[in-house]
Motif scaffolding. Sequence first.
Motif, short mmCIF file in Angstrom:
data_model
loop_
_atom_site.label_atom_id
_atom_site.label_comp_id
_atom_site.label_asym_id
_atom_site.label_seq_id
_atom_site.Cartn_x
_atom_site.Cartn_y
_atom_site.Cartn_z
N ARG A 12 53.64 -4.64 0.16
CA ARG A 12 53.31 -5.92 0.91
C ARG A 12 53.54 -7.49 -0.41
NH1 ARG A 12 48.33 -2.91 -1.03
NH2 ARG A 12 47.03 -4.10 -1.82
N PRO A 13 53.66 -8.06 -0.01
CA PRO A 13 53.51 -9.30 -1.33
C PRO A 13 51.82 -9.26 -2.62
CG PRO A 13 54.52 -10.62 0.82
CD PRO A 13 53.31 -9.04 1.54
N LEU A 14 52.57 -9.79 -3.28
CA LEU A 14 50.93 -9.86 -4.19
C LEU A 14 50.56 -11.01 -4.14
CD1 LEU A 14 53.44 -7.65 -6.30
CD2 LEU A 14 51.69 -7.89 -7.59
N VAL A 15 49.26 -11.58 -4.40
CA VAL A 15 49.22 -13.44 -4.36
C VAL A 15 48.36 -13.01 -5.62
CG1 VAL A 15 47.69 -14.16 -3.40
CG2 VAL A 15 49.01 -12.84 -1.98
N PHE A 16 48.71 -14.40 -7.05
CA PHE A 16 48.66 -14.79 -8.22
C PHE A 16 47.31 -16.44 -7.70
CE2 PHE A 16 52.42 -12.89 -9.56
CZ PHE A 16 52.28 -11.80 -9.50
N ALA A 17 46.77 -16.45 -8.95
CA ALA A 17 45.98 -17.10 -8.88
C ALA A 17 46.95 -17.79 -9.35
CB ALA A 17 44.42 -17.33 -8.62
#
Length: 371
Positions: free
Chosen positions: A149-154
């Motif tokens: 699954r994709p990573l999500v960054f702030a």
Amino acid sequence: MCGRARCTLRADDIPRACHRNHGPIRHVNMDRYRPSYNVGPGMNFPVVRRDDGSNTDGAGIVLHCMKWGLIPSFTKKSEKPDFFKMFNARSESVCEKASFRRLLPKSRCLVAVEGYGTKDEAVTLVRFYEWKKDVSKKQPYYIHFKDGRPLVFAALYDSWENSEGEKLHTFTILTTSASSTFQWLHERMPVILGDKGSTDAWLNGSKTDMLLKPYENPDLVWYPVTPAIGKLSFEGPECVKEVPLKTQEKNSISKFFSTRKVEKEQESNMEQSVCDESVKTNLLNNLKEEPRSTDDRLTSLTDKDHDLKSNVPVPSLGDVGKSQAKRDYEELLADTKPSKDEIETSPARKKGNIKGGGDKQPTLFSYFGKK
């Protein structure tokens, strides 16, 4: 730190990766988006942000293609933008620095990637690359979720207008200290928002205390890739192909983890080792000093014996002759003088003055003389 990322997602998959499955989604400049295996600062990157004036129920989402590398809005219009200057922002200081502090209330976004990189308070979806520094070279690693699954960054975003009136939207990815699993690789890592609750809290302007922290879950994995990804011109599936490491590099990684396992054993054995070493050293010193002590004692005794002998006078030849004559004379006197026993047992010699010379027995005349 994150300076390279993979984002090959379709545009429609990016909001879903950021847990934005419902509500209207507006696209801005998405015609500039080009999926790539090797994205770096200065390149176009899709981010997810809240639409201006939208409420907090999940509606009013914007999928906006921006430049990676923050250019603050107060930058002079005549300046040439430097996208490498602020492509990352330290989460520990975003509340203090003017470039980022003013963006926290309303300029947050998400960045979605398949492997990773960072900048501005937006959310970006990617996977990213990280470089391991060695003495002679830097070895990149591809970091991603185990399940794909994709990573999500702030991230944070801003807009700037140049001297020609062109408006440019840019973003920066927030970083934090590396998790315990990744300290061997780098001291920093992107702020990863691992679930819907954290992505909602970030976009809705919640407090950052519980969000901007290292990602400690065990589902983040890595493997080495070719150093060629250091060049932005290198593109394609070869960027994420695993490459073999040299034995020395493999040992350095395994050593990091094995060291942590035996750390307690080393601490517990430290005192015993020091004690054993001290005892061993003392024994060796005693063994070395003992022969020398024996020799010293023998030498001392020899010296004393020599001193005693030297103090005894050695007689001359004349003295030896005189002593011999004296002894002969004394022996002669001893032979002519009656012994003590003879004097006590001879009554004739006590009562009369009888001339007996040296006779030891009484004579017949001495007997009749008594009558």
